[in-house]
Design an enzyme around this catalytic site. Sequence first.
Site, mmCIF file in Angstrom:
data_model
loop_
_atom_site.group_PDB
_atom_site.id
_atom_site.type_symbol
_atom_site.label_atom_id
_atom_site.label_comp_id
_atom_site.label_asym_id
_atom_site.label_seq_id
_atom_site.Cartn_x
_atom_site.Cartn_y
_atom_site.Cartn_z
ATOM 1 N N GLU A 80 0.811 -1.217 0.000
ATOM 2 C CA GLU A 80 0.000 0.000 0.000
ATOM 3 C C GLU A 80 0.847 1.271 0.000
ATOM 4 O OE1 GLU A 80 -3.104 0.315 -0.404
ATOM 5 O OE2 GLU A 80 -3.879 -1.702 -0.078
ATOM 6 N N GLU A 111 7.925 -22.030 6.980
ATOM 7 C CA GLU A 111 8.234 -21.197 8.140
ATOM 8 C C GLU A 111 9.226 -21.856 9.087
ATOM 9 O OE1 GLU A 111 5.209 -21.693 11.704
ATOM 10 O OE2 GLU A 111 4.164 -20.990 9.910
#
Length: 274
Positions: A80, A111
């Site tokens: 953004e 992960e």
Amino acid sequence: MFEKITEQPSLYDRLEEKSTREILEDINREDRKVAEAVSRTIPMIERLVEQIVPRMEQGGRLFYMGAGTSGRLGVLDASEIPPTFGMPPTFVIGLIAGGDRALRNPVEKAEDNTERGWEELLSHGVNSSDTVIGIAASGTTPYVIGALREARRHGILTGCICSNIGSPLAAEADYPIEVIVGPEYVTGSSRMKSGTAQKMILNMISTSIMIRLGRVKGNRMVNMQLSNNKLIDRGTRMLMSEFDLSYEDARTLLLRHGSVRIASESMKQKPPKK
């Protein structure tokens, strides 16, 4: 001994027997606790932001790192920054365990790789002017911990956002943010309150940095990218308000210069009418 608050049993039980209204009201009741928890971390957030701003003023970058929901939220916030504040996409970078494929689908054991996070940072040329923020509700994600450990060892500023106290991740961060939201409505589902808290804190970090860097004027996104008609209309109305222009004149001015800030500066440089 380190205790995972994020894994504690929910305060609610027999969820499958509840009505839709009861479930929604329960979740909303728990969500109201999140803003209060975030407010208690403001001093922690402030200390981190105050360290990041001067680095970014000198050309440093900000990296977010996470896995699963935490990684997705970091990528979301980073993505953004260019449209909202007109910064290049390399200014704030979101990295997720498993790469872009993990944005939509789980990547098995991604992960759990302690070395991969640091390798990805190196591929982006990370250096001592940059900042790395690890995001992990549990504070135990190896991908994030390994990256922060190496970043810190190389003199890179580190921060983290987690929802447990005294986690292994916090131990690797110069500026840990421990936002304690309590047990999740669905036990262990940290995409809920913990994820909401992460999103709020990421908003606070990135927005405060961009304001401090001069990317906002007054309360307006004067550096936003004019990527769609809605944003062109918003920019047009900003110029109408500031310079008492008609809609068409303001829109023409905006499209000529390509940004509200540049259009505004051009108007201020015009000699006054006699």
